[in-house]
Motif scaffolding. Sequence first.
Motif, mmCIF file in Angstrom:
data_model
loop_
_atom_site.group_PDB
_atom_site.id
_atom_site.type_symbol
_atom_site.label_atom_id
_atom_site.label_comp_id
_atom_site.label_asym_id
_atom_site.label_seq_id
_atom_site.Cartn_x
_atom_site.Cartn_y
_atom_site.Cartn_z
ATOM 1 N N SER A 53 0.836 -1.208 0.000
ATOM 2 C CA SER A 53 0.000 0.000 0.000
ATOM 3 C C SER A 53 0.863 1.248 0.000
ATOM 4 O O SER A 53 0.550 2.242 -0.669
ATOM 5 C CB SER A 53 -0.934 -0.002 1.216
ATOM 6 O OG SER A 53 -1.845 -1.074 1.154
ATOM 7 N N THR A 60 -4.952 4.270 -1.891
ATOM 8 C CA THR A 60 -5.909 4.985 -1.043
ATOM 9 C C THR A 60 -7.264 4.281 -1.131
ATOM 10 O O THR A 60 -7.513 3.502 -2.048
ATOM 11 C CB THR A 60 -6.076 6.450 -1.497
ATOM 12 O OG1 THR A 60 -6.517 6.463 -2.865
ATOM 13 C CG2 THR A 60 -4.772 7.216 -1.369
ATOM 14 N N SER A 61 -8.099 4.570 -0.159
ATOM 15 C CA SER A 61 -9.427 3.951 -0.158
ATOM 16 C C SER A 61 -10.273 4.543 -1.288
ATOM 17 O O SER A 61 -10.116 5.712 -1.661
ATOM 18 C CB SER A 61 -10.114 4.197 1.186
ATOM 19 O OG SER A 61 -10.275 5.586 1.414
ATOM 20 N N VAL A 63 -10.885 9.280 1.091
ATOM 21 C CA VAL A 63 -9.592 8.975 0.470
ATOM 22 C C VAL A 63 -8.494 8.775 1.520
ATOM 23 O O VAL A 63 -7.564 9.574 1.628
ATOM 24 C CB VAL A 63 -9.176 10.080 -0.530
ATOM 25 C CG1 VAL A 63 -8.007 9.610 -1.386
ATOM 26 C CG2 VAL A 63 -10.335 10.500 -1.407
ATOM 27 N N PRO A 120 -5.197 7.102 3.006
ATOM 28 C CA PRO A 120 -4.027 6.308 2.592
ATOM 29 C C PRO A 120 -4.081 4.962 3.327
ATOM 30 O O PRO A 120 -4.050 4.931 4.557
ATOM 31 C CB PRO A 120 -2.839 7.150 3.052
ATOM 32 C CG PRO A 120 -3.383 8.519 3.287
ATOM 33 C CD PRO A 120 -4.808 8.346 3.689
#
Length: 200
Positions: free
Chosen positions: A124, A130-131, A136, A138
């Motif tokens: 990640s 990011t979602s 958003v 991280p």
Amino acid sequence: MLDSIDRALSFALAKSESLSLVAVRIGGIALFFAALMVVVDVVLRRFSSVTLGGADEISSYAFAVSISWGLSLALLRRSHIRVDFLYVLLPLKARAILDAVDSLSLAVLAFLLTRWGGMTVMESWRFGATSNSNIVVPLWLPQGIWVVGFAFFLVVCILIFLKCVVLLLQGKDQEAHQVFGILSVQEEAEVESKEALQAL
């Protein structure tokens, strides 16, 4: 020599339990507010077009983190479920040895969880993931907190294993069993009574 190691391990386990208790309380508060956000979000969606956004995502983060950090306290309080239909029939020495073996096998599991979780965090971080939501997030941030919980669980597993081994080497089978052994019916009743009194 063994006595000094035993004292050091007892101190480390006591500090670990204190830290675990703090982490569990923080996790409980986070879960409470996450659940409150979901309720508010559902009510807003029902009666208006307004939405908080990300409530379900935050609740999933809170749930995952509270689980990883809660594992250590459950272990220290001997709350993990184990199959004991043969275990209770064994003599004390055999049960204490099995407790040490169980704590070591749990340490292996904790290591694998930490390793795989750490690989997820690193991926990640490397890809800047990011979602997929309005907030958003991280992904390395909640994943990192989640993995640190597993790493702490690993440390506690190792401490318990070492404590069991030291006590067994000292011939203190009963004390070794009390570190990681399955709670008896009487011990469970005492724990329930103590927790009920603390809640009052």
